[in-house]
Design a protein around this motif. Sequence first.
Motif, PDB file in Angstrom:
ATOM      1  N   ASN A 159      -1.650   8.914   7.369  1.00 45.67           N
ATOM      2  CA  ASN A 159      -2.096   7.745   7.702  1.00 45.67           C
ATOM      3  C   ASN A 159      -2.738   6.976   6.430  1.00 45.67           C
ATOM      4  OD1 ASN A 159      -4.444   8.974   7.345  1.00 45.67           O
ATOM      5  ND2 ASN A 159      -5.328   8.611   9.502  1.00 45.67           N
ATOM      6  N   ASP A 160      -2.577   7.741   5.381  1.00 46.28           N
ATOM      7  CA  ASP A 160      -2.964   6.861   3.950  1.00 46.28           C
ATOM      8  C   ASP A 160      -1.931   6.547   3.107  1.00 46.28           C
ATOM      9  OD1 ASP A 160      -5.792   6.766   4.402  1.00 46.28           O
ATOM     10  OD2 ASP A 160      -6.187   9.000   3.508  1.00 46.28           O
ATOM     11  N   VAL A 161      -0.484   6.970   3.670  1.00 46.62           N
ATOM     12  CA  VAL A 161       0.597   6.756   2.831  1.00 46.62           C
ATOM     13  C   VAL A 161       0.930   5.333   2.808  1.00 46.62           C
ATOM     14  CG1 VAL A 161       3.153   6.977   2.736  1.00 46.62           C
ATOM     15  CG2 VAL A 161       1.572   8.951   3.458  1.00 46.62           C
ATOM     16  N   GLN A 162       1.136   4.852   1.327  1.00 49.14           N
ATOM     17  CA  GLN A 162       1.640   3.453   1.225  1.00 49.14           C
ATOM     18  C   GLN A 162       2.594   3.276  -0.134  1.00 49.14           C
ATOM     19  OE1 GLN A 162      -2.571   2.033  -0.064  1.00 49.14           O
ATOM     20  NE2 GLN A 162      -1.641   0.902  -1.799  1.00 49.14           N
ATOM     21  N   LEU A 163       3.415   2.246   0.068  1.00 46.82           N
ATOM     22  CA  LEU A 163       4.406   2.163  -0.816  1.00 46.82           C
ATOM     23  C   LEU A 163       4.043   0.973  -1.785  1.00 46.82           C
ATOM     24  CD1 LEU A 163       7.026   3.054  -2.065  1.00 46.82           C
ATOM     25  CD2 LEU A 163       8.250   1.454  -0.554  1.00 46.82           C
ATOM     26  N   THR A 164       3.677   1.219  -3.174  1.00 50.06           N
ATOM     27  CA  THR A 164       3.306   0.136  -3.830  1.00 50.06           C
ATOM     28  C   THR A 164       4.355  -0.179  -5.004  1.00 50.06           C
ATOM     29  OG1 THR A 164       0.992   0.795  -3.487  1.00 50.06           O
ATOM     30  CG2 THR A 164       1.395  -0.839  -5.214  1.00 50.06           C
ATOM     31  N   GLU A 165       4.554  -1.710  -5.021  1.00 54.94           N
ATOM     32  CA  GLU A 165       5.435  -2.162  -6.326  1.00 54.94           C
ATOM     33  C   GLU A 165       4.432  -2.082  -7.628  1.00 54.94           C
ATOM     34  OE1 GLU A 165       8.682  -5.641  -6.182  1.00 54.94           O
ATOM     35  OE2 GLU A 165       6.815  -6.432  -6.284  1.00 54.94           O
ATOM     36  N   LEU A 166       4.914  -1.466  -8.749  1.00 57.68           N
ATOM     37  CA  LEU A 166       4.302  -1.289  -9.732  1.00 57.68           C
ATOM     38  C   LEU A 166       3.926  -2.714 -10.655  1.00 57.68           C
ATOM     39  CD1 LEU A 166       5.844   1.951 -11.486  1.00 57.68           C
ATOM     40  CD2 LEU A 166       3.974   1.796  -9.620  1.00 57.68           C
ATOM     41  N   ALA A 167       4.998  -3.498 -10.749  1.00 53.90           N
ATOM     42  CA  ALA A 167       4.802  -4.627 -11.481  1.00 53.90           C
ATOM     43  C   ALA A 167       3.864  -5.591 -10.886  1.00 53.90           C
ATOM     44  CB  ALA A 167       6.223  -5.317 -11.704  1.00 53.90           C
ATOM     45  N   THR A 168       3.894  -5.692  -9.764  1.00 52.65           N
ATOM     46  CA  THR A 168       2.914  -6.598  -9.028  1.00 52.65           C
ATOM     47  C   THR A 168       1.448  -6.051  -8.354  1.00 52.65           C
ATOM     48  OG1 THR A 168       4.208  -6.621  -6.780  1.00 52.65           O
ATOM     49  CG2 THR A 168       4.829  -8.011  -8.643  1.00 52.65           C
ATOM     50  N   GLY A 169       1.684  -4.773  -8.105  1.00 50.28           N
ATOM     51  CA  GLY A 169       0.681  -4.221  -7.125  1.00 50.28           C
ATOM     52  C   GLY A 169       0.744  -4.471  -5.816  1.00 50.28           C
ATOM     53  N   ARG A 170       1.717  -4.947  -5.302  1.00 48.94           N
ATOM     54  CA  ARG A 170       1.967  -5.398  -4.159  1.00 48.94           C
ATOM     55  C   ARG A 170       2.326  -4.341  -3.138  1.00 48.94           C
ATOM     56  NH1 ARG A 170       6.479  -7.963  -1.091  1.00 48.94           N
ATOM     57  NH2 ARG A 170       7.712  -7.804  -3.115  1.00 48.94           N
ATOM     58  N   VAL A 171       1.614  -4.045  -1.965  1.00 47.14           N
ATOM     59  CA  VAL A 171       1.872  -3.163  -0.922  1.00 47.14           C
ATOM     60  C   VAL A 171       3.233  -3.487  -0.083  1.00 47.14           C
ATOM     61  CG1 VAL A 171       1.037  -1.778   0.830  1.00 47.14           C
ATOM     62  CG2 VAL A 171      -0.433  -2.292  -0.891  1.00 47.14           C
ATOM     63  N   LEU A 172       4.005  -2.571  -0.188  1.00 45.18           N
ATOM     64  CA  LEU A 172       5.299  -2.703   0.577  1.00 45.18           C
ATOM     65  C   LEU A 172       5.311  -2.499   1.777  1.00 45.18           C
ATOM     66  CD1 LEU A 172       8.034  -2.722  -2.517  1.00 45.18           C
ATOM     67  CD2 LEU A 172       6.557  -4.591  -1.857  1.00 45.18           C
ATOM     68  N   TYR A 173       4.583  -1.198   2.059  1.00 43.12           N
ATOM     69  CA  TYR A 173       4.797  -0.606   3.268  1.00 43.12           C
ATOM     70  C   TYR A 173       3.581   0.493   3.414  1.00 43.12           C
ATOM     71  CZ  TYR A 173       6.336   3.467   6.082  1.00 43.12           C
ATOM     72  OH  TYR A 173       6.000   4.818   7.042  1.00 43.12           O
ATOM     73  N   THR A 174       2.907   0.539   4.733  1.00 43.86           N
ATOM     74  CA  THR A 174       1.978   1.575   4.906  1.00 43.86           C
ATOM     75  C   THR A 174       2.166   2.088   6.524  1.00 43.86           C
ATOM     76  OG1 THR A 174       0.625  -0.281   6.123  1.00 43.86           O
ATOM     77  CG2 THR A 174       0.011  -0.173   3.762  1.00 43.86           C
ATOM     78  N   VAL A 175       1.616   3.210   6.550  1.00 50.32           N
ATOM     79  CA  VAL A 175       1.707   4.081   7.917  1.00 50.32           C
ATOM     80  C   VAL A 175       0.754   3.252   8.723  1.00 50.32           C
ATOM     81  CG1 VAL A 175       1.626   5.972   9.041  1.00 50.32           C
ATOM     82  CG2 VAL A 175       2.757   5.915   6.758  1.00 50.32           C
ATOM     83  N   GLY A 176       0.837   3.234  10.054  1.00 49.13           N
ATOM     84  CA  GLY A 176       0.014   2.734  11.029  1.00 49.13           C
ATOM     85  C   GLY A 176      -1.149   3.619  11.038  1.00 49.13           C
ATOM     86  N   ASN A 177      -2.333   3.031  11.532  1.00 47.44           N
ATOM     87  CA  ASN A 177      -3.530   3.800  11.739  1.00 47.44           C
ATOM     88  C   ASN A 177      -3.280   5.106  13.042  1.00 47.44           C
ATOM     89  OD1 ASN A 177      -4.991   2.414   9.817  1.00 47.44           O
ATOM     90  ND2 ASN A 177      -5.674   0.721  11.297  1.00 47.44           N
ATOM     91  N   GLU A 178      -2.714   4.794  13.799  1.00 46.30           N
ATOM     92  CA  GLU A 178      -2.439   5.802  14.897  1.00 46.30           C
ATOM     93  C   GLU A 178      -1.794   7.100  14.513  1.00 46.30           C
ATOM     94  OE1 GLU A 178       1.383   2.978  14.932  1.00 46.30           O
ATOM     95  OE2 GLU A 178      -0.674   2.744  14.531  1.00 46.30           O
ATOM     96  N   SER A 179      -1.144   6.939  13.357  1.00 48.98           N
ATOM     97  CA  SER A 179      -0.503   8.129  12.712  1.00 48.98           C
ATOM     98  C   SER A 179      -1.429   9.254  12.522  1.00 48.98           C
ATOM     99  CB  SER A 179       0.531   7.787  11.584  1.00 48.98           C
ATOM    100  OG  SER A 179       1.613   6.924  12.026  1.00 48.98           O
ATOM    101  N   SER A 180      -0.969  10.587  12.571  1.00 57.12           N
ATOM    102  CA  SER A 180      -2.042  11.484  12.274  1.00 57.12           C
ATOM    103  C   SER A 180      -1.298  12.481  11.418  1.00 57.12           C
ATOM    104  CB  SER A 180      -2.807  12.052  13.410  1.00 57.12           C
ATOM    105  OG  SER A 180      -1.817  12.568  14.321  1.00 57.12           O
TER     106      SER A 180
END
Length: 338
Positions: A159-180
């Motif tokens: 539930n902490d996983v995120q996909l981040t674009e290196l050049a901008t720091g923009r978060v492209l994807y996160t896992v929902g809080n309900e995931s465990s």
Amino acid sequence: MDTSSDEADDWFIESLNTYKDLHVFQLEHPTKVIEWTGDKSICVAGYTEARSEILELLLPLKLYAGDNQGLCAERDFKVQHGGFSEEPVECLIHIPETRFVVTSGGSSPALQIWDIGGDDSDVIKRTGVINPKSPSAKCGKIASGLTENPTALHGSYTNDVQLTELATGRVLYTVGNESSDLESMSGLHWCFGLRSSSSDPSLCTIARLSSSGQMVLSDLRDLQNSFCQTQLNVQHISAKNEFLNVSWASVLDSCLSVSGFDGTVQVYNTRNWSTEAQTPQPVFSHRGHDMSYEAKCSGSRPVVTTHAWHPSRPNTLLSAATDGSVHVWDWVDKSTYT
């Protein structure tokens, strides 16, 4: 009678038939990370000091000289680029087709972005920071994102996983809080390895390895249901389980390798694994670190800290251990011979 010396001698004789190549090197400080930055270069970093070196090393020419190794003057690693991290480096990944690496480690949950330089400079410079979704998150694992622009996939738990674009720091994807992450709650330490399909990036296989030697294979699109679970026969030397590593072969189909339990690297062929598979046997075991002269003299056996498959050579791997040794080895797959 020195039985350990006899064992080492027997292994040396055996190695003449089980390796195509085996080269032994020594680093000034042990490393927990080895990442290929090209066919002939790797990146390593220290993990035991507050301020750690990050180095890009050119492999010795003799590794590529074939039968003419005696003509090569360069017989050791050569530093191509170097820099310093204010935190120990416990995880490092290279972003494919770029000159960037991303690191994590130490007390900070943030990820560091580094430019490892080109022909115009020999300095590895920090160029950015990625902050995790949760400010209280521990140091997490990192993988290169499968996107057109350079990205990093990172997190400590599901539930902490995120996909981040290196050049901008923009978060492209996160896992929902309900995931465990149920496996993280089982009291075991886990590591994972990702195998992607060159023909279809969405087809990815995850191998998850626990500190008890349990192996779980599943499709990235359906992590809740595994298509294979098996138990590996592993020997524990390190009680901390801080060096666990599972890695898919870059070229060989269905082959993966594990290390971190002791001074060996075990290679397995998963082609015939199933949910009923019990304690599969490795197709190859690299025991070189365990048989090293330094280990015998000090009285303590080293533990493999990390290993990595060569990006284009099918049977070539690098491995490192707690004694600072680094081995480059090309193993013979005798199961392919009749």
